[in-house]
Design an enzyme around this catalytic site. Structure first.
Site, PDB file in Angstrom:
ATOM      1  N   ASN A   8       0.894  -1.335  -0.126  1.00  0.00           N
ATOM      2  CA  ASN A   8       0.023   0.065   0.115  1.00  0.00           C
ATOM      3  C   ASN A   8       0.849   1.003   0.150  1.00  0.00           C
ATOM      4  O   ASN A   8       1.669   1.595   1.131  1.00  0.00           O
ATOM      5  CB  ASN A   8      -0.844  -0.113   1.200  1.00  0.00           C
ATOM      6  CG  ASN A   8      -1.627   1.308   1.374  1.00  0.00           C
ATOM      7  OD1 ASN A   8      -1.802   1.962   0.488  1.00  0.00           O
ATOM      8  ND2 ASN A   8      -2.428   1.533   2.551  1.00  0.00           N
ATOM      9  N   LYS A  10      -0.032   4.078  -0.165  1.00  0.00           N
ATOM     10  CA  LYS A  10      -0.755   5.197   0.269  1.00  0.00           C
ATOM     11  C   LYS A  10      -0.417   6.548  -0.556  1.00  0.00           C
ATOM     12  O   LYS A  10      -0.393   6.287  -1.847  1.00  0.00           O
ATOM     13  CB  LYS A  10      -0.245   5.633   1.746  1.00  0.00           C
ATOM     14  CG  LYS A  10      -0.203   4.340   2.700  1.00  0.00           C
ATOM     15  CD  LYS A  10       0.027   4.795   4.077  1.00  0.00           C
ATOM     16  CE  LYS A  10      -0.061   3.339   4.737  1.00  0.00           C
ATOM     17  NZ  LYS A  10      -0.077   3.542   6.297  1.00  0.00           N
ATOM     18  N   HIS A  94      -9.755   1.789   4.815  1.00  0.00           N
ATOM     19  CA  HIS A  94      -8.412   2.023   5.613  1.00  0.00           C
ATOM     20  C   HIS A  94      -8.665   2.924   6.742  1.00  0.00           C
ATOM     21  O   HIS A  94      -9.441   3.987   6.585  1.00  0.00           O
ATOM     22  CB  HIS A  94      -7.558   2.532   4.576  1.00  0.00           C
ATOM     23  CG  HIS A  94      -5.935   2.087   5.178  1.00  0.00           C
ATOM     24  ND1 HIS A  94      -5.486   3.157   5.956  1.00  0.00           N
ATOM     25  CD2 HIS A  94      -5.020   1.321   4.946  1.00  0.00           C
ATOM     26  CE1 HIS A  94      -4.296   2.837   6.390  1.00  0.00           C
ATOM     27  NE2 HIS A  94      -3.962   1.824   5.893  1.00  0.00           N
ATOM     28  N   GLU A  96      -6.938   5.188   7.989  1.00  0.00           N
ATOM     29  CA  GLU A  96      -6.724   6.611   7.247  1.00  0.00           C
ATOM     30  C   GLU A  96      -7.662   7.342   6.622  1.00  0.00           C
ATOM     31  O   GLU A  96      -7.883   8.585   6.811  1.00  0.00           O
ATOM     32  CB  GLU A  96      -5.228   6.807   6.603  1.00  0.00           C
ATOM     33  CG  GLU A  96      -3.959   6.279   7.322  1.00  0.00           C
ATOM     34  CD  GLU A  96      -2.877   5.603   6.503  1.00  0.00           C
ATOM     35  OE1 GLU A  96      -3.077   5.558   5.368  1.00  0.00           O
ATOM     36  OE2 GLU A  96      -1.855   5.029   7.198  1.00  0.00           O
ATOM     37  N   GLU A 166      -5.916  -4.315  10.741  1.00  0.00           N
ATOM     38  CA  GLU A 166      -4.913  -3.327  10.891  1.00  0.00           C
ATOM     39  C   GLU A 166      -5.077  -2.535  11.855  1.00  0.00           C
ATOM     40  O   GLU A 166      -5.924  -1.462  12.097  1.00  0.00           O
ATOM     41  CB  GLU A 166      -4.647  -2.340   9.439  1.00  0.00           C
ATOM     42  CG  GLU A 166      -4.246  -2.917   8.248  1.00  0.00           C
ATOM     43  CD  GLU A 166      -3.484  -1.929   7.372  1.00  0.00           C
ATOM     44  OE1 GLU A 166      -2.515  -2.299   6.938  1.00  0.00           O
ATOM     45  OE2 GLU A 166      -4.275  -0.915   6.904  1.00  0.00           O
ATOM     46  N   GLY A 172       2.521   2.383  11.014  1.00  0.00           N
ATOM     47  CA  GLY A 172       3.588   3.403  11.076  1.00  0.00           C
ATOM     48  C   GLY A 172       4.338   3.609  12.179  1.00  0.00           C
ATOM     49  O   GLY A 172       4.897   4.738  12.434  1.00  0.00           O
ATOM     50  N   SER A 212       3.301  -1.946  10.648  1.00  0.00           N
ATOM     51  CA  SER A 212       4.532  -2.107  10.942  1.00  0.00           C
ATOM     52  C   SER A 212       5.334  -3.329  10.615  1.00  0.00           C
ATOM     53  O   SER A 212       6.293  -3.923  11.160  1.00  0.00           O
ATOM     54  CB  SER A 212       4.988  -1.857  12.438  1.00  0.00           C
ATOM     55  OG  SER A 212       4.656  -0.430  12.779  1.00  0.00           O
TER      56      SER A 212
HETATM   57  P1  13P Z   1       2.864   0.451   7.834  1.00  0.00           P
HETATM   58  O1  13P Z   1       3.235  -0.714   6.996  1.00  0.00           O
HETATM   59  O2  13P Z   1       3.614   1.665   7.309  1.00  0.00           O
HETATM   60  O3  13P Z   1       2.753   0.313   9.447  1.00  0.00           O
HETATM   61  O4  13P Z   1       1.194   0.437   7.080  1.00  0.00           O
HETATM   62  C1  13P Z   1       0.425  -0.419   7.473  1.00  0.00           C
HETATM   63  C2  13P Z   1      -0.701   0.318   6.565  1.00  0.00           C
HETATM   64  O5  13P Z   1      -1.491   1.064   6.745  1.00  0.00           O
HETATM   65  C3  13P Z   1      -1.010  -0.622   5.286  1.00  0.00           C
HETATM   66  O6  13P Z   1      -2.300  -0.263   4.665  1.00  0.00           O
END
Ligand code: 13P
Length: 252
Positions: A8, A10, A94, A96, A166, A172, A212
């Site tokens: 992803n 993002k 997601h 976010e 997640e 992150g 992570s």
């Molecule tokens: P990270 O791998 O940067 O922690 O992000 C996970 C994520 O949100 C994947 O959709």
């Protein structure tokens, strides 16, 4: 079941960088038993597609889609539009998007149905916040998110839904959820599938872990029963690093 790793990106990489990423990644050696996909920004779908050519690995995915096929919905992209790029999967819900764009469980459910109708597998993202976890509400939050998302969804067909667990606090943060803890949440999710669709579906739906994940810890997740792969953010941004992660997932 084959394991799946989705990158992803993002909000990273416009068309120029996306094309470069795909060309670099295509030089990486990948385990033949691993499915790999990349979820790229919509503006970079054409460039990613062009750099992929006829290659089907990595499979092309999108990060979001609207629930209508067409109409007066300024700024949105429909599942049928994603089809034109050969998108086979699309993330929905997601954390976010839930946090910054106000996406609700109801919106997530509508998007998932629209994607499935268009022949694209929705990858439904669920997860508890740090506050949810601290008040012991993880399972409750997950149950509500999953039940709502699948309320009008079919488990079968060529656009089978997938899930990504997640935990928001793990995204992150460099603090991943322990594989055993993730497995317990996945088990609770599978109980919901069984109740809604019948016991046959308990183990038929892929559930990925995200938060992570990196080349050092990926193997622990992929080797845990009930964890069918990973959704990877930060560690997918470098194509060679992501290649390394894919190889670490299923060591030869
Ligand atoms: P990270 O791998 O940067 O922690 O992000 C996970 C994520 O949100 C994947 O959709």
């Amino acid at each position: 079941m084959r394991k799946l790793i989705i990158a992803n990106w993002k909000m990273h990489y416009g068309p120029v960088k996306a094309g470069g990423w795909v060309r670099a990644f295509r030089r990486e050696r990948l385990p033949k038993d691993l499915d790999v996909s990349i979820a790229v920004p919509d503006v970079s779908l054409a460039a990613a597609r062009a750099s992929l050519g006829r290659a089907t690995i990595p499979a092309l995915a999108a990060q979001d889609a609207f629930w209508e096929a067409e109409g007066a919905f300024t700024g949105e992209t429909s599942p049928t539009m994603l089809n034109e790029f050969g998108v086979v999967m699309c993330l929905v819900g997601h954390s976010e998007r839930r946090k910054y764009l106000g996406e609700t469980d109801e919106m997530v459910a509508k998007k998932a149905v629209a994607l499935q109708r268009a022949g694209i597998s929705p990858v439904i993202c669920v997860g508890e916040t740090d506050a949810d976890k601290k008040r012991g509400a993880t399972m409750k939050v997950i149950r509500v998110q999953v039940s709502s998302a699948i309320s009008n969804l079919k488990p079968d067909g060529h656009a089978q839904p997938l899930f990504a667990y997640e935990p928001v606090w793990a995204i992150g943060s460099g603090k991943p959820c322990r594989p055993d803890d993730a497995r317990d949440v996945h088990t609770a999710m599978r109980e919901i599938f069984a109740k809604k669709w019948g016991p046959k579906w308990t183990h038929e739906i892929r559930i990925l872990y995200g938060g992570s994940v990196d080349a050092r810890n990926i193997a622990e997740y992929v080797s845990t029963t009930g964890i069918d792969g990973a959704l990877v953010g930060g560690a997918s941004l470098d194509p060679r690093g992501f290649g390394l992660l894919c190889r670490a997932a299923l060591p030869a």
